[in-house]
Enzyme design. Structure first.
Site, short mmCIF file in Angstrom:
data_model
loop_
_atom_site.label_atom_id
_atom_site.label_comp_id
_atom_site.label_asym_id
_atom_site.label_seq_id
_atom_site.Cartn_x
_atom_site.Cartn_y
_atom_site.Cartn_z
N GLU A 70 0.80 -1.22 0.00
CA GLU A 70 0.00 0.00 0.00
C GLU A 70 0.84 1.27 0.00
O GLU A 70 0.30 2.37 -0.16
CB GLU A 70 -0.94 -0.02 1.21
CG GLU A 70 -2.03 -1.09 1.07
CD GLU A 70 -2.94 -1.17 2.28
OE1 GLU A 70 -2.55 -0.69 3.36
OE2 GLU A 70 -4.04 -1.71 2.13
N GLU A 116 7.25 -22.25 7.11
CA GLU A 116 7.72 -21.41 8.21
C GLU A 116 8.80 -22.10 9.05
O GLU A 116 9.46 -21.47 9.87
CB GLU A 116 6.56 -21.01 9.12
CG GLU A 116 5.98 -22.12 9.96
CD GLU A 116 4.93 -21.59 10.93
OE1 GLU A 116 5.12 -21.81 12.14
OE2 GLU A 116 3.95 -20.97 10.50
#
Length: 271
Positions: free
Chosen positions: A82, A113
């Protein structure tokens, strides 16, 4: 790893959730959510340290990297994505990386992960240097992908920060700037996409917004560097120029079209 209480895994303060009415479920979730902002407030001193360090490095051409897995990784990518449209900053200045790569944004990649070496491999592909800052995000504070990336970054003289919801966690201990946000047990035990995720989103909003203000991407209270990528934003930019220059709508829109951005129009026409 030292022993500590893993708050994100402690049992919910609520039981028999399946027997609650819909209204009760929603009210109780909301009651828990109201604790989040207060928890984030307690981390402002550390957030301040991070933003000030980022500002200094940004002026030298440095970048901000986020790494995380699952929800934490997705939130880092969301924040990074953004920055260009909102502040007109090049896309390579704030970068979000997720365990498992871009495909993990939409669909979980099993065991990604758990790879303690992969984050540094991912970061090296961006030629990360000691001008940059690395922020690891992990509610548990124990995610190997994040810990490995933070550890390797420190070995190369890179400033690190860790956003975690478990005070005293390995991530907090390892990071140069630990940002510990204790939101308490989740409404659904261990579901860290809830309060923990919300707290991370708030912290990331604060980090990137404060940084963009500090490096001059905001004027007054306006997003004067935003990309004019749709009619809504063109209209917003036009109204910013009406306010800033005392123009009518048509003249402001013509000025925006001529100069291509709010800040360029303001700088040119205020002289």
């Amino acid at each position: 790893m030292s022993d500590y209480i893993k708050i994100t895994e402690t049992p919910s303060d609520y039981s028999d959730l399946e027997f609650m009415s819909t209204r009760s479920i929603l009210e109780n979730i909301n009651r828990e959510d109201q604790k989040v902002a207060e928890a984030v407030q307690k981390a402002i001193p550390q957030l301040t340290r991070l933003v000030d360090a980022l500002e200094e490095r940004f002026y030298e051409g440095g970048r901000l990297f986020y790494i995380g897995a699952g929800t934490s990784g997705r939130l880092g990518i969301l924040d990074a994505s953004e920055i260009p449209p909102t502040y007109g900053m090049p896309h390579n200045r704030v970068i979000g990386l997720i365990a498992g790569g871009d495909s993990a944004i939409r669909k979980a990649v099993e065991f990604a992960e758990d790879d303690i070496k992969q984050a540094w491999i991912d970061l090296k592909s961006y030629t990360i240097t000691d001008k940059d800052v690395l922020v690891g995000i992990a509610a548990s504070g124990t995610t190997p992908y994040v810990l490995g990336g933070i550890s390797d970054a420190k070995k190369h003289g890179i400033l690190t920060a860790g956003i975690t919801n478990n005070p005293g966690s390995p991530l907090a201990t390892l990071s140069d700037i630990p940002i510990e946000i204790n939101v308490g047990p989740e409404f659904v035990t261990g579901s860290t996409r809830m309060k923990s995720g919300t707290s991370q989103k708030l912290a990331l909003n604060m980090i990137s917004t404060a940084l963009m203000i500090r490096v001059g991407r905001v004027k007054g209270n306006k997003m004067v560097n935003m990309q004019l990528s749709n009619n809504k934003l063109v209209d917003r930019g036009t109204r910013y120029l009406m306010e800033g220059l005392g123009l009518n709508y048509e003249d402001a829109q013509n000025a925006l079209n001529q100069y291509g951005s709010v800040i360029k129009a303001l700088d040119a026409l205020k002289k």
